[in-house]
Enzyme design. Structure first.
Site, PDB file in Angstrom:
ATOM      1  N   ASP A   1      12.539  51.006   0.411  1.00 32.18           N
ATOM      2  CA  ASP A   1      12.347  49.955   1.399  1.00 32.18           C
ATOM      3  C   ASP A   1      13.188  50.351   2.615  1.00 32.18           C
ATOM      4  O   ASP A   1      14.050  51.238   2.552  1.00 32.18           O
ATOM      5  CB  ASP A   1      12.766  48.587   0.837  1.00 32.18           C
ATOM      6  CG  ASP A   1      12.117  47.444   1.601  1.00 32.18           C
ATOM      7  OD1 ASP A   1      11.995  46.355   1.058  1.00 32.18           O
ATOM      8  OD2 ASP A   1      11.718  47.675   2.767  1.00 32.18           O
TER       9      ASP A   1
HETATM   10  C1  GLC Z   1      10.816  45.387   5.077  1.00 35.27           C
HETATM   11  C2  GLC Z   1      10.311  44.827   3.766  1.00 35.27           C
HETATM   12  C3  GLC Z   1       9.206  45.625   3.137  1.00 35.27           C
HETATM   13  C4  GLC Z   1       8.349  46.240   4.230  1.00 35.27           C
HETATM   14  C5  GLC Z   1       9.204  47.267   4.967  1.00 35.27           C
HETATM   15  C6  GLC Z   1       8.439  47.917   6.122  1.00 35.27           C
HETATM   16  O1  GLC Z   1      12.199  45.278   5.167  1.00 35.27           O
HETATM   17  O2  GLC Z   1      11.274  44.556   2.762  1.00 35.27           O
HETATM   18  O3  GLC Z   1       8.460  44.736   2.294  1.00 35.27           O
HETATM   19  O4  GLC Z   1       7.208  46.873   3.663  1.00 35.27           O
HETATM   20  O5  GLC Z   1      10.423  46.699   5.447  1.00 35.27           O
HETATM   21  O6  GLC Z   1       8.191  46.979   7.103  1.00 35.27           O
END
Ligand code: GLC
Length: 727
Positions: free
Chosen positions: A287
């Site tokens: 993430d």
């Molecule tokens: C965010 C979220 C994740 C998302 C990623 C890209 O912090 O936790 O679900 O896909 O970043 O935006």
């Protein structure tokens, strides 16, 4: 010196030898594995490491992630988070990659969570349809729009089980039940990927957030999660296993610390379970920032150690950490990370790119806006999903459907809002195309006098609009009271200490109730709400959720009776915040008739699976093919259901099992099958299920080993329970 030699050898290998035919990796007639191995053999360590990085394309549109803008992206970067809604920019970056030494295409990712431009109901709302075919269709439309915009990969489905609706991301998953979430995970993965993800109409799915993110303590985001191995296997892993085994091409590691080992450095979950036990062949992306956050979680001293821990635990690609591209080469040279591990990660990334057809089709054909977005068939699906997602919670005296009202008062902060129907993670959706409640009602009831009065804002304490609202109510036959949450009150980084609506909205309801007119309370929210103080004021109640671009049309159709509501709650509605966590598949108490609260009930306001219809369904006797079963024989179950009302309606029959005595205690009931079917008024439909003991009556232990527990089982459908004996 050895680095120089390695580089030189790598470069020589990459040069096509004199008279060499097209390199194997560029030959689409060869197998993916052959192409991967050939390409890998030609890559330098630097090129391999670049494949394990993902950056944004200069911009950072994710408000929750406070990161620097990314400058000077190398042509050989593995992946980019793509924020545009047209492919030109992508194609220009892709051209740089294709013209680089080995011509490895970039994979472009984006958060198309519940639609790309045609915004569908949020995932929690989609789960309430109990209609996996429809959910799959929503995902396939999202994939089509995303692909035409230049996106190859969505960071969806989010399949985190959540028992605490104070946590904002409860809106993003499929509710509290592992089986329902598993069914929806499979449907969504297939909707995104299709049978051939390289066909130009499909994109790679991403199972997230692996794993246990929904167990965030007290509903606060990004925090520690206390998860026993047993609970990990019982509650949090099943939906991921379902998605992975249905072919999901990627997985995203989670922010949360899993009982001391963060999800983004957890070898047990990332490698032992996901790759070794389940045989996952795709890749794991972190993430956003989850690797460098190992420092704040007290697991790594610095970004270099964070990189080492994550890559060695099995995390393959670094999303916006600035860890892998900066430190992996050094770690390899220091012997802390093996070339074998780098190669394994790169194989996984290249395998996905080959399977997506990106080497053959690195570019996306530019199209006109109206060719790629908001097509009539997309809007029709969005409307159907919205209609099926809404849940009728109360309907006293058959107030609904409205019978030719001459005057309707539409009151509340959601009365004419469009934007807040979108929900969080609304991709490229905007409010301008959303059908508001007021607009939908005016369109559906053209002859009625419709008065719209906001009454108050979502929060704050300005009650100056109350008088106007009460007057509008007094002048109307019926009040549609539209309360709820703003878009950003649920979603990431959107925890709330209470699931009750702000006091000003309750006060508005109390004020409007003084008019003495029948009230239809419509709640628009990303999470389950505490409705116990609103419920007594309403004659009818609809949990609308955040149902996207067609919300107003869908609600009007339900209020008018054009559509008979069929939604069933995929998540429990607590009586109040004080009951949290509360969910249907709980373990039995040691003293089931004691240990209650002294001040409130222990029963939720509305339980998982609850939902009313404009008709009534009478369940006939549940019939089973046998009550004495063994592991090898499947059990047939028949459930005759009669629509005993005067209008056609769709009923979802849910089949639960319970093992009352087991060496690892089991919940009071567990959903194992469901089926929805439209039954015409007065007719009877026989629902048929097949119980496979090995799948439906077995459980997993704390190491994920499945076992059968011979003995007594309860099979429950609605209010009937049949005793089974498993030999
Ligand atoms: C965010 C979220 C994740 C998302 C990623 C890209 O912090 O936790 O679900 O896909 O970043 O935006």
């Amino acid at each position: 010196m050895n680095k120089l030699i390695l580089t030189a050898v790598g470069l020589l290998l990459a040069l096509p030898s004199f008279g060499e035919r097209k390199p194997i990796y560029k030959d689409s007639s060869r197998s993916v594995d052959e192409r991967v191995e050939d390409l890998l053999s030609r890559m330098t360590l630097k090129e391999k490491i670049l494949q394990l990085n993902q950056y944004t394309l200069g911009r950072n549109d994710n408000a929750n992630n406070i990161e620097d803008q990314v400058r000077n992206l190398p042509a050989e970067i593995g992946s980019v988070i793509y924020y545009s809604d047209s492919p030109e920019l992508r194609n220009s970056l892709q051209k740089r990659a294709m013209e680089s030494r080995l011509g490895i295409p970039v994979i472009f990712g984006f958060d198309a969570i519940h639609g790309f431009r045609t915004i569908m109901p949020t995932p929690i709302a989609q789960a309430c349809t109990f209609d996996p075919e429809l959910v799959e269709k929503c995902a396939s439309i999202s994939a089509m729009e995303a692909k035409k915009a230049g996106v190859d990969w969505t960071f969806s489905p989010m399949v985190d089980i959540a028992h605490d609706p104070r946590w904002g991301r409860v809106m993003e998953g499929y509710g509290e039940d592992p089986y329902l979430a598993s069914v929806m995970a499979k449907a969504t993965v297939h909707g995104y990927q299709g049978d051939d993800p390289s066909d130009g109409k499909h994109i790679a799915a991403c199972m997230k957030h692996y794993v246990g993110y929904g167990a965030s303590e007290a509903g606060r985001d990004y925090v520690y999660t206390e998860i026993s191995r047993q609970t990990l296997w019982d509650t949090y892993l099943p939906s991921f296993e379902a998605g992975v085994k249905s072919g999901a091409m990627t997985v995203m590691s989670s922010f949360n610390c899993i009982s001391g080992i963060p999800g983004s450095a957890n070898r047990y979950t990332l490698t032992d379970v996901l790759k070794d036990k389940w045989g996952f062949e795709g890749f794991v992306v972190s993430d956003w920032g989850a690797i460098q956050q190992l420092r704040s979680q007290g697991y790594a001293e610095d970004k270099k150690q964070a990189a080492e821990e994550s890559i060695n635990a099995g995390l393959d690609m670094d999303m916006m950490n600035g860890c892998y591209d900066v430190y992996l080469e050094e770690l390899v040279n220091e012997g802390k990370v093996s070339v074998e591990r780098i190669d394994d990660a790169v194989r996984r990334v290249l395998g996905v790119k080959f399977r997506l057809g990106l080497f053959e089709h690195p570019y996306v054909e530019p199209t006109r806006y109206e060719e790629r977005f908001l097509l009539p068939e997309y809007l029709a699906t969005a409307r159907q999903a919205a209609e099926e997602a809404m849940v009728l919670l109360k309907n006293e005296g058959g107030l609904l459907p409205l019978s030719k009202p001459s005057s309707i008062a539409v009151i509340g902060p959601m009365a004419d809002s469009r934007y807040h129907h979108l929900g969080a993670w609304h991709g490229k959706g905007t409010g301008e195309k959303v059908v508001s409640t007021a607009a939908g009602l005016k369109e559906r009831f053209p002859d009625a006098k419709i008065t719209v009065s906001k009454g108050c804002d979502f929060d704050g304490d300005d009650r100056s609009g109350f008088e106007d609202a009460r007057r509008a109510a007094s002048d109307a036959d019926v009040v549609i009271l539209c309360l709820g949450e703003k878009n950003d009150w649920a979603g990431e980084n959107a925890s709330r200490s209470s699931i009750a609506l702000p006091a000003v909205q309750q006060a508005l309801a109390d004020e409007v109730a003084k008019a003495g007119k029948p009230i239809v309370l419509v709640t628009t929210s990303g999470r389950p709400l505490d409705l116990h103080l609103l419920e007594p004021l309403a004659t009818s109640m609809i949990q609308e959720w955040q149902t996207g671009i067609e919300a107003g049309h869908a609600l009007a159709a339900i209020l008018a009776g054009d559509c008979n509501p069929s939604g069933r709650l995929a998540v429990t509605f607590p009586y109040s915040t004080g009951q949290i966590p509360i969910y249907y598949n709980r373990r039995q108490s040691a003293r089931p008739y004691q240990g209650f609260y002294q001040d409130i009930t222990v029963e939720p306001l509305y339980e998982f699976g609850y939902g009313l219809s404009y008709t009534t369904f009478d369940y006939g006797k549940v019939e089973v093919s046998d009550t004495l079963i063994n592991a090898g024989t499947k059990l047939k179950v028949r459930v005759p259901v009669t629509n005993s009302g005067s209008v056609d309606g769709t009923e979802t029959v849910m089949l639960f099992i319970r093992d009352p005595y087991c060496r690892i205690t089991r919940p009071v009931k567990e959903l194992k099958h469901f089926s929805r079917h439209l039954i015409k008024a007065g007719e009877t439909f026989v629902y048929e299920f097949e119980i496979d003991p090995a799948a439906d009556l077995s459980f997993v232990d704390s190491e994920g080993n499945r076992f059968l527990d011979p003995g007594e089982y309860d099979l429950t459908v609605k209010d009937q329970t049949v005793k089974l004996i498993l030999k």
